[in-house]
Design a protein around this motif. Structure first.
Motif, PDB file in Angstrom:
ATOM      1  N   UNK A 383       0.875  -1.038   0.197  1.00  0.00           N
ATOM      2  CA  UNK A 383      -0.250  -0.513   0.440  1.00  0.00           C
ATOM      3  C   UNK A 383       0.665   1.311   0.020  1.00  0.00           C
ATOM      4  N   UNK A 384       0.052   2.565  -0.532  1.00  0.00           N
ATOM      5  CA  UNK A 384       0.652   3.670  -0.719  1.00  0.00           C
ATOM      6  C   UNK A 384      -0.434   4.623  -0.020  1.00  0.00           C
ATOM      7  N   UNK A 385       0.213   4.679   0.764  1.00  0.00           N
ATOM      8  CA  UNK A 385      -0.357   6.051   1.593  1.00  0.00           C
ATOM      9  C   UNK A 385       0.327   7.574   2.169  1.00  0.00           C
ATOM     10  N   UNK A 386      -0.239   8.502   1.581  1.00  0.00           N
ATOM     11  CA  UNK A 386      -0.399  10.153   0.928  1.00  0.00           C
ATOM     12  C   UNK A 386      -0.701  10.810   2.541  1.00  0.00           C
ATOM     13  N   UNK A 387      -0.156  11.841   2.753  1.00  0.00           N
ATOM     14  CA  UNK A 387      -0.555  13.009   3.814  1.00  0.00           C
ATOM     15  C   UNK A 387      -0.142  14.090   3.077  1.00  0.00           C
ATOM     16  N   UNK A 388      -1.864  14.902   2.092  1.00  0.00           N
ATOM     17  CA  UNK A 388      -0.441  16.693   1.742  1.00  0.00           C
ATOM     18  C   UNK A 388      -0.951  16.965   2.419  1.00  0.00           C
ATOM     19  N   UNK A 389      -0.413  18.380   2.775  1.00  0.00           N
ATOM     20  CA  UNK A 389      -0.674  19.697   3.722  1.00  0.00           C
ATOM     21  C   UNK A 389       0.366  20.840   3.313  1.00  0.00           C
ATOM     22  N   UNK A 390      -0.651  21.617   3.906  1.00  0.00           N
ATOM     23  CA  UNK A 390       0.080  22.921   3.723  1.00  0.00           C
ATOM     24  C   UNK A 390       1.395  23.291   4.035  1.00  0.00           C
TER      25      UNK A 390
END
Length: 569
Positions: A383-390
């Motif tokens: 699995x790939x798990x993404x966290x996109x943040x400012x």
């Protein structure tokens, strides 16, 4: 739009036909439209597409992100087409007398007539004659789709074969254009910018050859223009190559039947591949040649440029034909396109079946995730798990918390281009003051060129963070490479996003592969995607969690919840 001329998405085939598919196959510079007060302006900044055509990945991204109501083309030399736009049906008379039918009908009852670009400059202008506009170099015109006041109807599909020769322009329009256009080559003092040097000199070379000039005379003229007007000048050998290629074309040939410009471009490109490349005027290959190439590649992905090199595909018309044959092989399910790279294909094995009966079900992995996500979401191998943040939302703090809570049960590699060794040491001491620095088990590595080849499989890999440059769609390629490298491990990827957007700077391309996608602001996190919830009747997707970050490392957070009743639907 005439039904069936330009198809919408068709199911049941391996190729997806979109509203812009035929326009792309005809090698036009296609861009999305439907903006502005009138609903008929381009949706993007399009100056660059007056000089280069968009990649298929750009078009796919625009369709996904912008959802355009219309598609149009950039007119002029880039698309080899000039369009005469008439506002009223009664103006058709002059075209009818010449036996010319319109290609497109506009929502307000006007008509577009498509003509082959003549090779010299044709200005885009409104009001050439009353009710008649010209869409030439640097122009734009809508072709398919709907706006508020109606729909563009395709009367004659504008394939290259269906475009009228320039000499068939009605006499009134030709006379008016003669008073407007300038066919003269650049004069001393007129600057040719860097991005127009090749096309300008190629166009001039073709014009001089049609006048019967020799190679020596053409080269002398081009070298003079190059030295005086091109900023900066091309190398002399490049100019000589353009003249040499033009001279191989028959002198005095009528440019309405074939394109000297295409020939010169083909010849110059051929020299980049091999000095012995043949200059091809007829289709030098067929579907069986492509099939033989496909079989020679086995079942691995191959690039279209490799096919072009092997078969000597150089000229524009040959590339159009190649795309048609590839589309046909897709429809026959003999090849398939790469899921994220539209320029890669591979052979489909007749034994490509999924053996779902003999597999052993995999249990979810014991992996701690921030904001109690692990209580709501199942993580599986690969699995790939993404966290996109400012910026400054706490991405690195999250990464360190993930390390802290998984360090004793996972083999971890922490990849970073964000944190120095000193800062990482300080963060670790702050998050767990009683733990000796020597007792941490994970390894920290820099994200730098070549890092993808150094990723170890079957472990927990954390990337803080992946920077997305241009073109933005390459984020999917980078994530695909990470996915291919981790094997049965897990990758947690941190991405940078803009404040006003849910997705990272890679837009929809960043969300294609991950099974979990969390978007972070300064004080809240939103679950954009969670494909494997622990409780399917109470999924995490669409919910928001508020959080507070203290001392740059510690998080307190609320329960996940829907912001409104509509979010829960």
């Amino acid at each position: 739009m005439t039904e069936g001329i330009i198809p919408q998405t068709q199911k049941g085939t391996s190729i997806e036909l979109t509203p812009y598919t035929l326009l792309v196959s005809f090698a036009y510079s296609v861009i999305p439209s439907g903006g502005g007060p009138t609903g008929k302006a381009p949706l993007i900044a399009w100056e660059q597409y007056q000089h280069v055509t968009p990649e298929i990945e750009d078009l796919q991204a625009w369709e996904q992100e912008l959802k355009p109501s219309m598609w149009g083309i950039v007119t002029g030399a880039i698309s080899y087409v000039v369009i005469i736009d008439i506002d009223k049906p009664e103006l058709r008379t002059m075209f009818d007398k010449s036996g010319l039918l319109p290609h497109i009908q506009t929502p307000r009852g006007g008509f577009h007539y498509w003509f082959r670009h003549p090779g010299h400059s044709v200005k885009t202008m409104a009001g050439l004659l009353p009710g008649i506009d010209v869409r030439g170099d640097g122009g734009f015109v809508n072709v398919i789709g709907k706006r508020k006041d109606g729909e563009y109807k395709v009367l004659i599909p504008p394939s290259p074969d269906a475009i009228y020769p320039w000499e068939k322009l009605p006499g009134q329009i030709t006379h008016a254009l003669d008073g407007q256009r300038s066919q003269a080559p650049p004069i001393e003092g007129e600057t040719i910018p860097e991005h127009k040097r090749n096309t300008t000199l190629i166009r001039l070379a073709g014009s001089l050859r049609r006048q019967g000039l020799s190679q020596e005379a053409i080269e002398a003229a081009l070298q003079g223009i190059n030295n005086k007007s091109c900023k900066p000048p091309l190398e002399e050998r490049e100019v000589a190559s353009i003249a040499r290629s033009a001279a191989k074309y028959p002198a005095g040939i009528n440019n309405t039947d074939t394109s000297i410009r295409d020939y010169i471009l083909s010849a110059n490109l051929a020299s980049d591949f091999t000095k012995n490349s043949q200059k091809i005027h007829k289709m030098p290959f067929g579907i069986e040649d492509i099939r033989e190439f496909v079989r020679s590649q086995g079942f691995k992905y191959w690039e279209v440029r490799t096919l072009d090199y092997e078969l000597g595909i150089i000229a524009t018309e040959h590339k159009r034909y190649r795309w048609r044959l590839l589309s046909l092989l897709q429809e026959k399910e003999e090849i398939e396109q790469h899921p994220t790279d539209g320029k890669k294909y591979r052979q489909i094995s007749p034994n490509d079946t999924i053996d779902y009966k003999s597999v052993t079900l995999t249990k979810p992995l014991d992996l701690w995730l921030p904001f109690d996500i692990h209580r709501h979401f199942n993580t599986y191998p690969g699995n790939l798990l993404d966290f996109a943040g400012v910026t400054d939302s706490g991405k690195t703090a999250l990464a360190v918390n993930i390390i802290r809570n998984n360090d004793d049960k996972w083999d971890i590699e922490y990849w970073t281009n964000e944190v120095s060794a000193e800062e990482l040491n300080e963060r670790l001491q702050n998050i767990e003051p009683g733990k000796y620095i020597e007792d941490w088990n994970f390894k920290a590595k820099p994200i730098q060129p070549g890092y993808l080849q150094k990723i170890r499989p079957d472990i927990l890999s954390i990337f803080d963070y992946i920077d997305v440059g241009d073109p933005f769609y390459r984020i999917s390629e980078e994530q695909q490479a990470i996915h291919d490298a981790i094997g049965k491990g897990v990758a947690i990827i941190f991405l940078q996003k803009d404040e006003a957007r849910v997705l990272a700077r890679g837009k929809g391309f960043s969300a294609q592969l991950p099974r979990l996608y969390v978007s972070m602001g300064m004080k809240s996190a939103y679950c954009y995607k969670a494909k494997t919830p622990k409780n399917p009747s109470n999924p995490l997707k669409g919910k928001t969690c508020n959080f507070t970050l203290t001392n740059g490392i510690h998080f307190t957070f609320s329960e996940w919840r829907y912001e409104s009743e509509s979010d829960a639907k």
